[in-house]
Enzyme design. Structure first.
Site, PDB file in Angstrom:
ATOM      1  N   ASP A 143     -15.431   2.467   7.700  1.00 23.59           N
ATOM      2  CA  ASP A 143     -14.400   3.403   7.240  1.00 23.59           C
ATOM      3  C   ASP A 143     -14.944   4.294   6.129  1.00 23.59           C
ATOM      4  O   ASP A 143     -14.636   5.482   6.078  1.00 23.59           O
ATOM      5  CB  ASP A 143     -13.157   2.658   6.747  1.00 23.59           C
ATOM      6  N   SER A 180      -7.786   3.712   9.199  1.00 24.39           N
ATOM      7  CA  SER A 180      -8.552   3.695   7.950  1.00 24.39           C
ATOM      8  C   SER A 180      -7.841   2.833   6.904  1.00 24.39           C
ATOM      9  O   SER A 180      -8.434   1.915   6.304  1.00 24.39           O
ATOM     10  CB  SER A 180      -8.706   5.141   7.461  1.00 24.39           C
ATOM     11  N   HIS A 205       0.851  -1.184   0.000  1.00 23.79           N
ATOM     12  CA  HIS A 205       0.000   0.000   0.000  1.00 23.79           C
ATOM     13  C   HIS A 205       0.886   1.233   0.000  1.00 23.79           C
ATOM     14  O   HIS A 205       1.820   1.328   0.798  1.00 23.79           O
ATOM     15  CB  HIS A 205      -0.914   0.029   1.238  1.00 23.79           C
ATOM     16  N   LYS A 262      -8.839  -1.572   5.828  1.00 24.46           N
ATOM     17  CA  LYS A 262      -9.139  -2.088   4.485  1.00 24.46           C
ATOM     18  C   LYS A 262      -8.132  -3.155   4.068  1.00 24.46           C
ATOM     19  O   LYS A 262      -8.491  -4.170   3.473  1.00 24.46           O
ATOM     20  CB  LYS A 262      -9.145  -0.928   3.488  1.00 24.46           C
TER      21      LYS A 262
HETATM   22  N1  URA Z   1      -6.253   6.937   2.806  1.00 23.66           N
HETATM   23  C1  URA Z   1      -7.195   6.238   3.468  1.00 23.66           C
HETATM   24  O1  URA Z   1      -7.626   5.180   3.020  1.00 23.66           O
HETATM   25  N2  URA Z   1      -7.639   6.711   4.634  1.00 23.66           N
HETATM   26  C2  URA Z   1      -7.190   7.858   5.182  1.00 23.66           C
HETATM   27  O2  URA Z   1      -7.616   8.223   6.243  1.00 23.66           O
HETATM   28  C3  URA Z   1      -6.217   8.583   4.476  1.00 23.66           C
HETATM   29  C4  URA Z   1      -5.758   8.105   3.280  1.00 23.66           C
END
Ligand code: URA
Length: 429
Positions: A165, A187, A86, A191
């Site tokens: 989220d 957040s 990521h 995911k």
């Molecule tokens: N990307 C995300 O998925 N969440 C955030 O809070 C900031 C960037």
């Protein structure tokens, strides 16, 4: 149903620098999704968290509660193990495109659930949609089949992953509470953990074109995410990488796909090759694949063959040309000397204004729009050399893009300028 807690009491706890228990966190996230906690109450909670922070234990529990709000994919039937990357987002950051097939070419499985861009940073799905026919939306079953057959999938994250989220992020976006490290970390990680990967490498960008402007902020975010991942049983590491100048030589959807294909053909910009190889090495090590020359598969066509399978499995037609912009405009070096500043944020904003990005979620993007460049920090340049090219399908967009680039490049006649390091730190070694 009688609710076990009072939302006002929980907000007051955070307002007064207290800690929320696991059951309180589980309840507030669940009650927010059910509509029992109102948006204005969750806004106050998010602001209290932004101002007063959270303990690591609270952040881990908050992340878990968000994961539990939706489905959790399970790839444990896959052999070899799954590993993902990521990036916190930057300008010209198309690394996922060569990286996923490169890692898969060594036998690891890469489930890369990606998003679309908003503002000056591009989204992986927007980039791949520049390829004629390519489909971003797959069912969970299609994803699993593709992982079995190809070893990599890059697709849109389904609505079932961490719905808490989604709701909270939209609220943070309009209440000035996005830049809270506990909320950003939970957040992103909710995911990634819900996606079901067994290992994860994080690329936390630092600098003008990134979310995190300073190395201290980036280090705190990276350490927090690494702890969350490891606490959830996902082997997690992070790299901090430079985003003071843009990555590679292109920002814009089709322009970045073209560059990714160059890298998969053993060519392309050196910084993109170096970062792709470094991230791939880290990812493969996390799933026990070591003692290999990762760069070799960029040079011998194996990663390219995997890319072709990956794109065709999602209906992408690589025999058709990528879209090219109707109009281009060159910018030339105003002086001779050394490139002392090349500002990533300005390039990102210019690409966005040319049509490569969107201002609102519902906007569409131009596949061919963006910026390409020939320069990098520390490079010698002669007055009058072309340094930047702007690409767009709408000529009227040039003026505002040129304005964004006004002071983006500084050419120094004085002392030499050192080339900055691409990798600034490693967390979780
Ligand atoms: N990307 C995300 O998925 N969440 C955030 O809070 C900031 C960037």
């Amino acid at each position: 149903m009688i609710e076990p807690f009072s939302t006002i009491d929980l907000i007051s706890t955070k307002r007064d620098f207290g800690e929320l228990s696991k059951v309180e966190i589980d309840w507030i996230i669940d009650a927010y999704v059910r509509g029992v906690v109102a948006d204005e109450q969750m806004s106050a909670m998010a602001m209290a968290i932004l101002l007063n922070g959270m303990s690591m234990r609270e952040i881990v529990d908050w992340t878990q509660a968000m994961i539990n709000s939706g489905e959790r994919l399970d790839f444990s039937s896959l052999s070899p193990a799954t590993v993902d990357k990521h990036s916190t987002g930057g300008v010209g950051d198309m690394i996922t495109l060569p990286l996923a097939p490169l890692v898969a070419s060594f036998g690891a499985a890469v489930p890369q659930l990606s998003g679309r861009g908003l503002g000056h940073t591009g989204g992986t799905l927007d980039k791949l949609e520049a390829i004629p026919g390519w489909q971003a939306n797959l069912t969970n079953e299609q994803m699993l089949n593709q992982l079995h057959q190809v070893g990599a999938v890059i697709c849109a994250a389904g609505a079932g992953l961490a719905p808490a989220d989604k709701k909270l992020y939209a609220l943070r976006d309009v209440t000035g509470t996005v830049p809270a490290i506990p909320l950003i970390a939970s957040s992103i990680m909710s995911k990634k953990i819900a996606e079901g990967t067994s290992a994860l490498v994080l690329d936390v960008k630092v600098g003008s074109g990134a979310f995190m402007k300073t190395i201290e902020q980036a280090r705190t975010l990276a350490k927090t995410m690494v702890e969350i991942g490891n606490a959830a049983g996902v082997k997690t590491k992070a790299l901090l990488t430079n985003m003071e100048q843009p990555l590679g030589k292109a920002a814009g959807n089709a322009l970045e796909v073209r560059q990714a294909i160059e890298v998969l053909n053993g060519a392309g910009p050196q910084d993109v090759i170096d970062l792709t190889v470094e991230l791939a090495t880290q990812m493969l090590a996390l799933v026990g694949i070591t003692g290999i020359d990762v760069k070799e598969n960029l040079e011998n066509g194996k990663a390219l063959a995997k890319w072709q399978q990956l794109i065709s499995a999602q209906n992408g037609d690589l025999s058709k040309p990528l879209p090219a912009a109707k109009f281009t405009h060159e910018i030339y070096a105003a002086d001779s000397g050394t490139i002392a500043k090349f500002d990533a944020l300005s390039v990102g904003i210019a690409a966005w204004r040319l049509g490569a990005g969107r201002s609102r979620k519902e906007d569409s993007v131009q596949a061919a729009a963006g910026v390409t460049w020939t320069i990098e920090l520390g490079q010698k340049i002669t007055k009058g050399e072309p340094i930047l090219t702007l690409h767009t399908d709408e000529e009227s967009r040039f003026d505002s893009a040129i304005a964004a680039l006004e002071s983006s490049v500084v050419i120094s006649q004085g002392e030499s300028v050192a080339k900055p390091n691409l990798i600034l730190d490693r967390i979780g070694e």
